[in-house]
Design a protein around this motif. Sequence first.
Motif, PDB file in Angstrom:
ATOM      1  N   VAL A  18       0.838  -1.202   0.000  1.00 47.66           N
ATOM      2  CA  VAL A  18       0.000   0.000   0.000  1.00 47.66           C
ATOM      3  C   VAL A  18       0.878   1.258   0.000  1.00 47.66           C
ATOM      4  O   VAL A  18       0.611   2.217  -0.731  1.00 47.66           O
ATOM      5  CB  VAL A  18      -0.982  -0.010   1.199  1.00 47.66           C
ATOM      6  N   ALA A  19       1.943   1.261   0.793  1.00 48.17           N
ATOM      7  CA  ALA A  19       2.847   2.418   0.852  1.00 48.17           C
ATOM      8  C   ALA A  19       3.603   2.610  -0.465  1.00 48.17           C
ATOM      9  O   ALA A  19       3.757   3.741  -0.931  1.00 48.17           O
ATOM     10  CB  ALA A  19       3.833   2.261   2.008  1.00 48.17           C
ATOM     11  N   ARG A  20       4.077   1.510  -1.065  1.00 45.05           N
ATOM     12  CA  ARG A  20       4.778   1.616  -2.364  1.00 45.05           C
ATOM     13  C   ARG A  20       3.850   2.169  -3.428  1.00 45.05           C
ATOM     14  O   ARG A  20       4.258   2.969  -4.273  1.00 45.05           O
ATOM     15  CB  ARG A  20       5.301   0.245  -2.805  1.00 45.05           C
ATOM     16  N   LEU A  21       2.590   1.742  -3.399  1.00 39.75           N
ATOM     17  CA  LEU A  21       1.629   2.232  -4.385  1.00 39.75           C
ATOM     18  C   LEU A  21       1.415   3.732  -4.230  1.00 39.75           C
ATOM     19  O   LEU A  21       1.414   4.469  -5.231  1.00 39.75           O
ATOM     20  CB  LEU A  21       0.302   1.481  -4.264  1.00 39.75           C
ATOM     21  N   ALA A  22       1.239   4.213  -3.000  1.00 36.66           N
ATOM     22  CA  ALA A  22       1.069   5.651  -2.784  1.00 36.66           C
ATOM     23  C   ALA A  22       2.289   6.413  -3.290  1.00 36.66           C
ATOM     24  O   ALA A  22       2.165   7.458  -3.936  1.00 36.66           O
ATOM     25  CB  ALA A  22       0.827   5.941  -1.298  1.00 36.66           C
ATOM     26  N   ARG A  23       3.466   5.875  -3.033  1.00 39.06           N
ATOM     27  CA  ARG A  23       4.702   6.513  -3.517  1.00 39.06           C
ATOM     28  C   ARG A  23       4.740   6.532  -5.046  1.00 39.06           C
ATOM     29  O   ARG A  23       5.091   7.536  -5.664  1.00 39.06           O
ATOM     30  CB  ARG A  23       5.922   5.775  -2.969  1.00 39.06           C
ATOM     31  N   GLY A  24       4.357   5.423  -5.647  1.00 34.13           N
ATOM     32  CA  GLY A  24       4.320   5.353  -7.105  1.00 34.13           C
ATOM     33  C   GLY A  24       3.319   6.321  -7.715  1.00 34.13           C
ATOM     34  O   GLY A  24       3.593   6.951  -8.741  1.00 34.13           O
ATOM     35  N   GLU A  25       2.151   6.452  -7.086  1.00 34.78           N
ATOM     36  CA  GLU A  25       1.138   7.391  -7.587  1.00 34.78           C
ATOM     37  C   GLU A  25       1.645   8.828  -7.494  1.00 34.78           C
ATOM     38  O   GLU A  25       1.463   9.610  -8.422  1.00 34.78           O
ATOM     39  CB  GLU A  25      -0.155   7.245  -6.791  1.00 34.78           C
ATOM     40  N   ASP A  26       2.280   9.181  -6.378  1.00 34.57           N
ATOM     41  CA  ASP A  26       2.763  10.549  -6.202  1.00 34.57           C
ATOM     42  C   ASP A  26       3.875  10.893  -7.184  1.00 34.57           C
ATOM     43  O   ASP A  26       4.079  12.059  -7.514  1.00 34.57           O
ATOM     44  CB  ASP A  26       3.251  10.767  -4.769  1.00 34.57           C
ATOM     45  N   ARG A  27       4.586   9.902  -7.663  1.00 35.01           N
ATOM     46  CA  ARG A  27       5.674  10.126  -8.608  1.00 35.01           C
ATOM     47  C   ARG A  27       5.295   9.750 -10.037  1.00 35.01           C
ATOM     48  O   ARG A  27       6.099   9.839 -10.941  1.00 35.01           O
ATOM     49  CB  ARG A  27       6.913   9.346  -8.168  1.00 35.01           C
ATOM     50  N   ARG A  28       4.072   9.267 -10.210  1.00 32.14           N
ATOM     51  CA  ARG A  28       3.580   8.822 -11.520  1.00 32.14           C
ATOM     52  C   ARG A  28       4.545   7.804 -12.134  1.00 32.14           C
ATOM     53  O   ARG A  28       4.878   7.865 -13.308  1.00 32.14           O
ATOM     54  CB  ARG A  28       3.352  10.017 -12.431  1.00 32.14           C
ATOM     55  N   SER A  29       4.949   6.862 -11.290  1.00 28.90           N
ATOM     56  CA  SER A  29       5.897   5.819 -11.691  1.00 28.90           C
ATOM     57  C   SER A  29       5.155   4.549 -12.080  1.00 28.90           C
ATOM     58  O   SER A  29       4.681   3.808 -11.214  1.00 28.90           O
ATOM     59  CB  SER A  29       6.872   5.520 -10.556  1.00 28.90           C
ATOM     60  N   ALA A  30       5.062   4.281 -13.371  1.00 28.06           N
ATOM     61  CA  ALA A  30       4.353   3.091 -13.849  1.00 28.06           C
ATOM     62  C   ALA A  30       4.977   1.813 -13.293  1.00 28.06           C
ATOM     63  O   ALA A  30       4.251   0.879 -12.931  1.00 28.06           O
ATOM     64  CB  ALA A  30       4.334   3.065 -15.373  1.00 28.06           C
ATOM     65  N   ASP A  31       6.289   1.752 -13.222  1.00 28.39           N
ATOM     66  CA  ASP A  31       6.960   0.545 -12.715  1.00 28.39           C
ATOM     67  C   ASP A  31       6.611   0.273 -11.256  1.00 28.39           C
ATOM     68  O   ASP A  31       6.311  -0.863 -10.884  1.00 28.39           O
ATOM     69  CB  ASP A  31       8.481   0.652 -12.877  1.00 28.39           C
ATOM     70  N   LEU A  32       6.653   1.295 -10.439  1.00 25.92           N
ATOM     71  CA  LEU A  32       6.338   1.127  -9.027  1.00 25.92           C
ATOM     72  C   LEU A  32       4.867   0.755  -8.833  1.00 25.92           C
ATOM     73  O   LEU A  32       4.534  -0.140  -8.046  1.00 25.92           O
ATOM     74  CB  LEU A  32       6.673   2.417  -8.267  1.00 25.92           C
ATOM     75  N   ILE A  33       3.989   1.403  -9.569  1.00 21.89           N
ATOM     76  CA  ILE A  33       2.559   1.096  -9.493  1.00 21.89           C
ATOM     77  C   ILE A  33       2.299  -0.330  -9.954  1.00 21.89           C
ATOM     78  O   ILE A  33       1.573  -1.083  -9.300  1.00 21.89           O
ATOM     79  CB  ILE A  33       1.746   2.107 -10.327  1.00 21.89           C
ATOM     80  N   ARG A  34       2.892  -0.716 -11.055  1.00 15.33           N
ATOM     81  CA  ARG A  34       2.698  -2.067 -11.608  1.00 15.33           C
ATOM     82  C   ARG A  34       3.129  -3.153 -10.610  1.00 15.33           C
ATOM     83  O   ARG A  34       2.534  -4.217 -10.545  1.00 15.33           O
ATOM     84  CB  ARG A  34       3.475  -2.201 -12.920  1.00 15.33           C
ATOM     85  N   SER A  35       4.138  -2.853  -9.784  1.00  9.77           N
ATOM     86  CA  SER A  35       4.629  -3.839  -8.819  1.00  9.77           C
ATOM     87  C   SER A  35       3.640  -4.087  -7.675  1.00  9.77           C
ATOM     88  O   SER A  35       3.840  -5.008  -6.883  1.00  9.77           O
ATOM     89  CB  SER A  35       5.983  -3.398  -8.245  1.00  9.77           C
ATOM     90  N   CYS A  36       2.592  -3.297  -7.595  1.00 13.40           N
ATOM     91  CA  CYS A  36       1.637  -3.387  -6.487  1.00 13.40           C
ATOM     92  C   CYS A  36       0.299  -4.018  -6.876  1.00 13.40           C
ATOM     93  O   CYS A  36      -0.497  -4.360  -6.003  1.00 13.40           O
ATOM     94  CB  CYS A  36       1.382  -1.998  -5.917  1.00 13.40           C
ATOM     95  N   TRP A  37       0.025  -4.141  -8.149  1.00 14.46           N
ATOM     96  CA  TRP A  37      -1.258  -4.651  -8.640  1.00 14.46           C
ATOM     97  C   TRP A  37      -1.032  -5.929  -9.458  1.00 14.46           C
ATOM     98  O   TRP A  37      -0.044  -6.033 -10.195  1.00 14.46           O
ATOM     99  CB  TRP A  37      -1.917  -3.642  -9.580  1.00 14.46           C
ATOM    100  N   TRP A  38      -1.964  -6.856  -9.379  1.00 13.21           N
ATOM    101  CA  TRP A  38      -1.949  -8.004 -10.286  1.00 13.21           C
ATOM    102  C   TRP A  38      -2.473  -7.543 -11.638  1.00 13.21           C
ATOM    103  O   TRP A  38      -3.347  -6.661 -11.689  1.00 13.21           O
ATOM    104  CB  TRP A  38      -2.788  -9.160  -9.737  1.00 13.21           C
TER     105      TRP A  38
END
Length: 176
Positions: A18-38
């Motif tokens: 959940v924390a990595r996803l929030a960080r990815g959203e705030d940085r608009r990082s597709a790689d970080l976001i992708r690592s949090c969702w199936w």
Amino acid sequence: MEGAMKALLDREAIRDCVARLARGEDRRSADLIRSCWWPDATFDYGVHGGDFEAYLAWVVPGADAIKDTQHVLGQTCIELGGDSAKAETHVISYHRVDMGEGDRDTCIGGRYLDTFAFRDGEWRIADRVMLYDWEQDWGDAADWSKGVMGYPFTAEHFPGRAKGDYSERWFAGETK
């Protein structure tokens, strides 16, 4: 004791996701976001919903009008159930938005209702529903060119993070 340790590690992995996803959203990082969702995950934010690819296209690169975001996470209540889990996480999200007549600062308080799945040794989100508890328009955005509380910034990396976030370079050891 072994079951308790596994539950503790599972809960921590879910909170980390959940924390990595929030960080990815705030940085608009597709790689970080992708690592949090199936890849077969779904979402419903009330104002937008669909499959994971629709979510990713919505968040990255993000609306041009939304210049900065910050997601502050509160408590996460987790119920484990074998290879699935349910988690409710409180969130306060700040958004700097170009309303066409200047930037405004807005804030939303709500909760993520996440269904997690444990696959291939990791926990990721399989489904998310966003609940909204409150929203506040804080008015005209602060002018970061003037610094903070009358003190000018000493370098360009202090304000903002949606693009070119200084913390990415800091974690990579690329700063002095």
